[in-house]
Design an enzyme around this catalytic site. Sequence first.
Site, mmCIF file in Angstrom:
data_model
loop_
_atom_site.group_PDB
_atom_site.id
_atom_site.type_symbol
_atom_site.label_atom_id
_atom_site.label_comp_id
_atom_site.label_asym_id
_atom_site.label_seq_id
_atom_site.Cartn_x
_atom_site.Cartn_y
_atom_site.Cartn_z
ATOM 1 N N TYR A 184 36.953 37.893 30.825
ATOM 2 C CA TYR A 184 36.300 38.593 31.942
ATOM 3 C C TYR A 184 37.168 39.754 32.419
ATOM 4 C CZ TYR A 184 35.954 39.723 36.846
ATOM 5 O OH TYR A 184 35.945 40.422 38.027
ATOM 6 N N GLY A 201 38.777 42.931 45.204
ATOM 7 C CA GLY A 201 37.787 42.659 44.173
ATOM 8 C C GLY A 201 37.814 41.191 43.806
ATOM 9 N N CYS A 202 37.632 40.895 42.554
ATOM 10 C CA CYS A 202 37.614 39.511 42.066
ATOM 11 C C CYS A 202 38.836 38.732 42.551
ATOM 12 C CB CYS A 202 37.581 39.512 40.538
ATOM 13 S SG CYS A 202 37.903 37.907 39.792
ATOM 14 N N PHE A 203 38.598 37.668 43.321
ATOM 15 C CA PHE A 203 39.750 36.947 43.865
ATOM 16 C C PHE A 203 40.505 36.149 42.813
ATOM 17 C CE2 PHE A 203 36.419 34.000 46.176
ATOM 18 C CZ PHE A 203 35.938 33.512 44.975
#
Length: 221
Positions: free
Chosen positions: A197, A40-42
């Site tokens: 986030y 997912g989000c790196f």
Amino acid sequence: MQVLEKLKPFVLISLIAICLAVQSNPVRAQATEILTVAGGCFWCVESDFESVPGVIEAVSGYTGGKTQNPTYKDVTKGGTGHYEAVQITFDPAKVSRKRLLELFLRSVDPTDAGGQFCDRGDSYRTAIFVSNLEEEALAKEVKAEAEHALGQKIVTPVLAAQTFYKAEEYHQNYYKGDSLVFTRFGPKRQAAAYKRYRQACGRDARVAQLWGDAASFATGH
């Protein structure tokens, strides 16, 4: 010959001195390996693994697709085949590849084939990339063990490694950056924006729900 005979003791002493120097100052270069994963989000994967003792660095990038030199915009809009991925350089004398794979699978939702948490789409899917048969066998072994421990089917694929493209500089170490960025929460420093986030995306809540006490990095975020 007489000259050579006279030199032998000095040669022997020199060799002993070199051996002792090597033993007291071991060469570090041989102690690095690379593991590439998509979770997912790196930003989040980079943040997680740079906290692991034995990990030297984690670099955000793109891999697994056909498009050469992709940009973040290219990858997130779809069609490139690339995953958001992280290349982890580590010292196997301090942390094993197997341990890193165990941590990885317990830091994501490996049951989700459509993305990760609030981030949906192909580029946010999970994957483990391998460079040879030994790495492939190990990854499949760790995956099977994690699937047994979880009691659910793990959909994270084990894929052949392809070219890894480093992401834009502003993505590197985003989780601890100090630059001012504009977010839906208003203007914030990168580190603060990252925390907001991550919380809003529900990453840690879902990982903790799924893995419980075995969750690798959820506690404390």
